[in-house]
Design a protein around this motif. Structure first.
Motif, PDB file in Angstrom:
ATOM      1  N   GLN A 238      70.613  48.869  49.528  1.00  0.00           N
ATOM      2  CA  GLN A 238      71.951  49.472  49.505  1.00  0.00           C
ATOM      3  C   GLN A 238      72.837  48.854  48.435  1.00  0.00           C
ATOM      4  O   GLN A 238      73.693  49.532  47.862  1.00  0.00           O
ATOM      5  CB  GLN A 238      72.620  49.306  50.872  1.00  0.00           C
TER       6      GLN A 238
ATOM      7  N   GLY B 205      73.124  54.956  52.086  1.00  0.00           N
ATOM      8  CA  GLY B 205      72.318  55.692  53.055  1.00  0.00           C
ATOM      9  C   GLY B 205      71.486  54.778  53.918  1.00  0.00           C
ATOM     10  O   GLY B 205      71.128  53.674  53.507  1.00  0.00           O
ATOM     11  N   PRO B 206      71.172  55.215  55.134  1.00  0.00           N
ATOM     12  CA  PRO B 206      70.341  54.409  56.026  1.00  0.00           C
ATOM     13  C   PRO B 206      68.875  54.396  55.611  1.00  0.00           C
ATOM     14  O   PRO B 206      68.128  53.476  55.962  1.00  0.00           O
ATOM     15  CB  PRO B 206      70.522  55.084  57.391  1.00  0.00           C
TER      16      PRO B 206
ATOM     17  N   ASP C 250      75.841  51.941  56.160  1.00  0.00           N
ATOM     18  CA  ASP C 250      74.999  52.710  55.243  1.00  0.00           C
ATOM     19  C   ASP C 250      75.162  52.259  53.797  1.00  0.00           C
ATOM     20  O   ASP C 250      74.584  52.867  52.892  1.00  0.00           O
ATOM     21  CB  ASP C 250      75.334  54.206  55.330  1.00  0.00           C
TER      22      ASP C 250
END
Length: 202
Positions: free
Chosen positions: A77, A54-55, A45
């Motif tokens: 990311q 986060g995904p 993530d």
């Protein structure tokens, strides 16, 4: 219509490069500005607890094909920059320096020529075991420009915010996502695998 096959295209072979981790940074709060770190733990993530982890993420001005705020895959990311490119942008803005933290960078990589021009799909293999995949160039925006102007003490912060996107195009670094988790350490070696490239012609 051009003939099918490689003859219709100029194919640039894949190649390998090498670099070094010159800086590591994370944004642990509710703002994109980062702070220096000795190591970063990269998960699928992203950086746990980081502003951009986060995904998935919400779409913004970079994705005009979606209504703003649409949930989508988080391919941003990580933000990756190079010291030589930051120096060029600083010079164009009349500044002594631009620190990676001011731009929200997570990785400062040295020794890789023209970092911002690495194509999508490039893989970064860190000696400690983590692997990062490049998604795209990071388009410079006025929000990062404003932070640079504030931190550098520019007399006209709004002018600095507008100047940055103009002078940092194709020098702003890259956005990437974690393909294989692992810990990255300051000074670590990184092996760069640039994929085979071509210009698509319909």
């Amino acid at each position: 219509m051009p003939p099918a096959g490689d003859a219709a295209f100029d194919i640039i072979p894949a190649r390998k490069l090498a670099g070094r981790v010159a800086g590591l940074y994370a944004a642990a709060g509710d703002h994109f500005e980062t702070s220096a770190a000795e190591t970063l733990d990269l998960a699928l993530d992203g950086i746990p607890g980081d502003f951009h982890a986060g995904p998935t993420r919400r779409s913004g001005s970079r994705e005009p094909w979606y209504p703003r705020g649409t949930e989508m895959r988080n391919e941003r990311q990580l933000s990756i920059v190079a010291p030589d490119e930051l120096a060029v942008v600083a010079g164009r803005m009349g500044l002594a320096e631009i620190l990676p933290e001011w731009t929200g960078a997570n990785l400062l990589l040295d020794g890789i020529p023209h970092l911002s021009m690495l194509p999508a799909g490039t893989l970064l293999f860190f000696k400690g075991g983590a692997t990062v995949k490049i998604d795209a160039q990071n388009g410079p925006c006025r929000f990062a420009g404003k932070q640079i102007a504030v931190r550098a003490g520019m007399a006209d912060e709004e002018a600095g915010a507008l100047l940055f996107p103009k002078v940092a195009k194709r020098l702003r670094g890259l956005v990437a996502w974690v393909e294989k988790p692992g810990r990255v350490a300051l000074g670590e070696e990184v092996s760069v695998r640039v994929p085979e490239q071509w210009i698509y012609r319909a």
